[in-house]
Motif scaffolding. Structure first.
Motif, mmCIF file in Angstrom:
data_model
loop_
_atom_site.group_PDB
_atom_site.id
_atom_site.type_symbol
_atom_site.label_atom_id
_atom_site.label_comp_id
_atom_site.label_asym_id
_atom_site.label_seq_id
_atom_site.Cartn_x
_atom_site.Cartn_y
_atom_site.Cartn_z
ATOM 1 N N ARG A 42 0.854 -0.992 0.210
ATOM 2 C CA ARG A 42 0.574 -0.272 0.104
ATOM 3 C C ARG A 42 0.518 1.250 0.104
ATOM 4 N N SER A 43 0.731 1.693 -1.318
ATOM 5 C CA SER A 43 1.631 3.646 -1.153
ATOM 6 C C SER A 43 0.473 4.856 -1.029
ATOM 7 N N GLU A 44 -0.856 4.204 -1.591
ATOM 8 C CA GLU A 44 -1.751 5.490 -1.856
ATOM 9 C C GLU A 44 -2.609 6.231 -0.838
ATOM 10 N N ASP A 45 -2.473 7.188 -0.156
ATOM 11 C CA ASP A 45 -3.199 7.591 1.279
ATOM 12 C C ASP A 45 -4.510 8.235 0.362
ATOM 13 N N ASN A 46 -5.871 7.502 0.364
ATOM 14 C CA ASN A 46 -6.825 7.896 0.596
ATOM 15 C C ASN A 46 -7.624 8.901 0.736
ATOM 16 N N ASP A 47 -6.616 9.385 2.150
ATOM 17 C CA ASP A 47 -7.259 10.460 2.785
ATOM 18 C C ASP A 47 -6.881 11.996 2.013
ATOM 19 N N THR A 48 -5.308 12.121 1.909
ATOM 20 C CA THR A 48 -4.890 13.394 0.823
ATOM 21 C C THR A 48 -4.542 12.950 -0.587
ATOM 22 N N GLU A 49 -4.074 14.018 -0.976
ATOM 23 C CA GLU A 49 -3.674 13.945 -2.418
ATOM 24 C C GLU A 49 -2.739 14.484 -2.267
ATOM 25 N N GLN A 50 -0.702 13.840 -1.987
ATOM 26 C CA GLN A 50 0.243 15.305 -1.581
ATOM 27 C C GLN A 50 1.303 14.007 -2.594
ATOM 28 N N PRO A 51 2.310 14.856 -2.730
ATOM 29 C CA PRO A 51 3.409 15.019 -3.388
ATOM 30 C C PRO A 51 4.310 13.457 -2.732
ATOM 31 N N ILE A 52 4.120 12.984 -0.835
ATOM 32 C CA ILE A 52 4.108 12.424 -0.438
ATOM 33 C C ILE A 52 3.890 10.949 -0.409
ATOM 34 N N GLU A 53 2.720 10.784 -1.358
ATOM 35 C CA GLU A 53 2.686 9.145 -1.725
ATOM 36 C C GLU A 53 3.347 8.843 -3.480
ATOM 37 N N GLU A 54 4.465 9.762 -3.360
ATOM 38 C CA GLU A 54 5.172 9.135 -4.306
ATOM 39 C C GLU A 54 6.545 8.604 -4.086
ATOM 40 N N ASP A 55 6.742 9.040 -2.925
ATOM 41 C CA ASP A 55 8.186 8.438 -2.246
ATOM 42 C C ASP A 55 7.557 6.830 -1.246
ATOM 43 N N ASN A 56 6.014 7.359 -1.073
ATOM 44 C CA ASN A 56 5.738 6.095 -0.457
ATOM 45 C C ASN A 56 5.795 4.651 -1.854
ATOM 46 N N TRP A 57 5.129 4.883 -2.696
ATOM 47 C CA TRP A 57 5.398 4.286 -4.303
ATOM 48 C C TRP A 57 6.542 3.981 -4.126
ATOM 49 N N ALA A 58 7.880 4.947 -4.894
ATOM 50 C CA ALA A 58 9.292 5.068 -4.438
ATOM 51 C C ALA A 58 9.657 3.854 -3.740
ATOM 52 N N ALA A 59 9.357 4.196 -1.970
ATOM 53 C CA ALA A 59 9.732 2.816 -1.074
ATOM 54 C C ALA A 59 8.920 1.227 -1.575
ATOM 55 N N ALA A 60 7.833 1.827 -2.402
ATOM 56 C CA ALA A 60 6.990 0.066 -2.150
ATOM 57 C C ALA A 60 7.841 -0.852 -3.363
ATOM 58 N N ILE A 61 8.054 0.377 -4.382
ATOM 59 C CA ILE A 61 8.781 -1.024 -5.328
ATOM 60 C C ILE A 61 10.270 -0.877 -5.088
#
Length: 458
Positions: free
Chosen positions: A245-264
Motif C-alpha cells: 500500500r502506497s496510496e493515502d486516500n485521505d489526501t492527495e500529496q507528493p509524499i505518495e510518490e515517496d511511498n510508492w518509491a519505497a514500495a517498489i
C-alpha cells in the motif's frame, strides 16, 4: 450527527498538531552521496535477496551504487537533529522526515550531506473513518457460468490469454507485487482462498490494517489472482503475490510518490518479477505541486523516474494510463510517461477506447499508452465477496499485467525491454500507433508465437 463530525474533526486536528500549535509536515530530503555506507557492491547479498540478484544476473544487469542502502550514519544524524525518519529511497538517495518545528528543518538543511529539501506533506484536518465492522458486509454469494473463466472470460480472451494458459503458463513461479490503496476484505473473501500470498506491507501507515483500507486494490488484485473456475479466473491465477500500500486516500500529496518509491524498492529487494500499479498523479491538493504537460517526459515526476529505475533493475512495471481522457487534463498520469514500462489504456467490449482513458503522447514524443485492455465494466470482485463490475484503466492494467507475467514465465531469459518490445509488436495497431490506442490491443498468444518463431530462426 453534526456534533459527532465536529468532534471527530477536532480530535483529528489535535492528533495532527503539536503542543506548540505548529502543523506537522513531512519533507523529502535529498542526500549528496553514499560515502558512509556500511555496504559493498561486492556483497550484494547483504541488501538484496538471492532472487533479486538472480533476476539482475539473468538480464545481465549489474548491481550498482543506486542499489546500496541510504547511509545509516546520515539517517542517524537527521534523527539527532530532531526529524522523525519515515521512509527512504536508495535509488533516489532520499529520506522522508516528519517534523513540526521550523528550527528542526533549518538544522537538517545545514547538514553537510544534504543537497536540498522539499515539503511533500502537510497534516490534513482529518482522516476518513475506517469501517471496523467491514466483514459484516461479506456475503460471498456468486453465480456460476458454463465457461471455465466464468464471468471474466471476455477480458482474457480479448488478448487470447486462454491460449497461453492452455499452453501451461498461468503464472507458476512468478512473483507479482500489487501497489495500491488498500485491499479491503481480501482476508475474508472466499474467492481469494487460493491466493498464494507472500506478504503485505503498508508504506503509508505501517500500523494500519491493510485489509481495512480502500477497496481499489481488492478489485485490482481480483483481475489477476482469483482462481475459481466457472465463477472467475484471473489472468495470472497461479502467480505469487505481495500486497503493498502506497496510496493515502485521505489526501492527495507528493509524499505518495515517496511511498510508492519505497514500495517498489521493497518489491525489487525481495525478488518480485512484475509490478502492477493502478496509481498515477498529476494533480495534488496544493495546486502548485501539479504537473504540467511538459513534465510528461519520464524524467520529471519522482514516481516516473523511480519506475524507470525499476526497469533498470530488471523489474517489469505495468501501469494504468489514467482516467483523465474525458476531462480538461486528458493526458496520461505519471508514472505512465516512464519509458520502459507498459502503460495500459482502457477499451470497451467492442474494442473502442473508453472516453475516460487518458491519452499520450509523452512530452518528448514517445507513443503512449503502449497497449489497450478491457477497462469498461471489467469483471472484478466486490467488497461483499461477490462478482461485480468496475470501469477504469485501473482494471485494464492488471488484466494485462497477469497475461504478460505468464508470457515472461514462458520465456524467463528475456529482458524487460525484450518483453515490452514483443508486446508492442503483438498489438493490433503496431504498424500505425497513435496517442489514443498506442500499439492497439495486444495479442499475448501472438507475442508467444513471435518469440518462438524468432528463436526457431536463430
Amino acid at each position: 450527527m453534526k456534533i459527532y463530525f465536529f468532534l471527530l474533526n477536532f480530535v483529528m486536528m489535535m492528533t495532527w498538531s503539536t503542543v506548540s500549535g505548529e502543523v506537522l509536515c513531512r519533507y523529502r530530503v535529498y542526500l549528496a552521496d553514499k560515502n558512509c555506507t556500511a555496504y559493498s557492491l561486492d556483497r550484494p547479498e547483504e541488501f538484496l535477496s538471492s532472487r533479486a540478484i538472480e533476476r539482475r544476473m539473468r538480464q545481465h544487469l549489474a548491481v550498482d551504487s543506486t542499489d546500496l542502502p541510504v547511509c545509516r550514519t546520515y539517517i542517524e544524524e537527521i534523527r539527532r537533529s530532531g526529524g522523525k525518519v519515515l521512509n527512504h529511497s536508495k535509488w533516489n538517495n532520499t529520506v522522508v522526515v516528519e517534523l513540526s518545528r521550523h528550527e528542526v528543518l533549518d538544522s537538517i538543511r545545514t547538514l553537510p550531506f544534504v543537497k536540498k529539501v522539499k515539503r511533500v506533506w502537510i497534516a490534513p484536518d482529518g482522516a476518513i473513518p475506517r469501517n471496523k465492522e467491514r466483514k459484516k458486509m461479506i456475503t460471498n454469494k456468486v453465480t456460476k457460468t458454463d465457461d471455465y473463466y466464468g464471468h471474466a472470460a471476455a477480458q482474457i480472451r480479448m488478448h487470447h490469454g486462454d491460449s497461453l494458459h492452455a499452453a501451461g503458463f498461468r503464472g507458476e513461479g512468478m512473483q507479482i507485487a500489487v501497489i495500491d490503496a488498500g485491499y479491503y476484505n481480501v482476508d475474508a473473501i472466499k474467492l481469494f482462498r487460493h491466493l498464494n500470498l507472500l506478504g503485505v506491507h503498508d508504506f503509508v501507515n505501517p500500523d494500519s490494517d491493510i485489509y481495512e483500507e480502500h477497496s481499489h486494490g481488492l478489485k485490482v488484485l481480483s483481475c489477476l489472482a482469483v482462481d475459481k473456475p466457472n465463477v472467475m479466473v484471473g489472468t495470472a491465477p497461479k502467480a505469487s503475490y505481495w500486497l503493498l500500500r502506497s496510496e493515502d486516500n485521505d489526501t492527495e500529496q507528493p509524499i505518495e510518490e515517496d511511498n510508492w518509491a519505497a514500495a517498489i524498492e521493497f518489491a525489487d529487494s525481495v525478488g518480485v518479477d512484475v509490478v502492477n500499479t493502478s496509481l498515477g498523479y498529476y494533480e495534488f491538493d496544493d495546486k502548485e505541486e501539479n504537473y504540467r504537460y511538459r513534465d510528461l517526459d519520464g524524467k520529471t515526476s519522482f514516481m516516473s523516474v523511480t519506475a524507470e529505475k525499476a526497469a533498470g533493475k530488471g523489474l517489469l512495471v505495468v501501469c494504468s494510463a489514467g482516467n483523465a481522457g474525458g476531462g480538461k487534463w486528458k493526458k496520461i498520469s505519471p508514472p505512465a510517461d516512464a519509458e520502459d514500462v507498459i502503460t495500459v489504456g482502457a477499451l470497451d467490449y467492442d474494442r473502442t477506447n473508453a472516453d475516460f482513458s487518458s491519452i499520450g503522447n509523452t512530452a518528448d514524443g514517445r507513443v503512449k499508452p503502449d497497449i489497450m485492455a478491457l477497462g469498461v465494466r471489467a469483471v472484478v470482485v466486490g467488497e461483499n465477496g461477490g462478482i461485480s463490475r468496475a470501469s477504469g484503466t485501473s482494471f485494464a492494467a492488471p488484466i494485462f499485467c497477469g497475461l504478460v507475467t505468464c508470457l515472461w514465465q514462458a520465456f524467463p531469459d528475456l529482458t524487460v525491454k525484450e518483453i515490452i518490445d514483443v508486446v508492442r509488436r503483438s498489438g493490433s495497431r503496431y504498424t500505425h500507433p497513435d496517442n489514443i490506442y498506442g500499439y492497439g490491443v495486444a495479442d499475448i498468444w501472438k507475442a508467444y508465437q513471435l518469440i518462438q518463431k524468432e528463436r526457431g530462426n536463430r
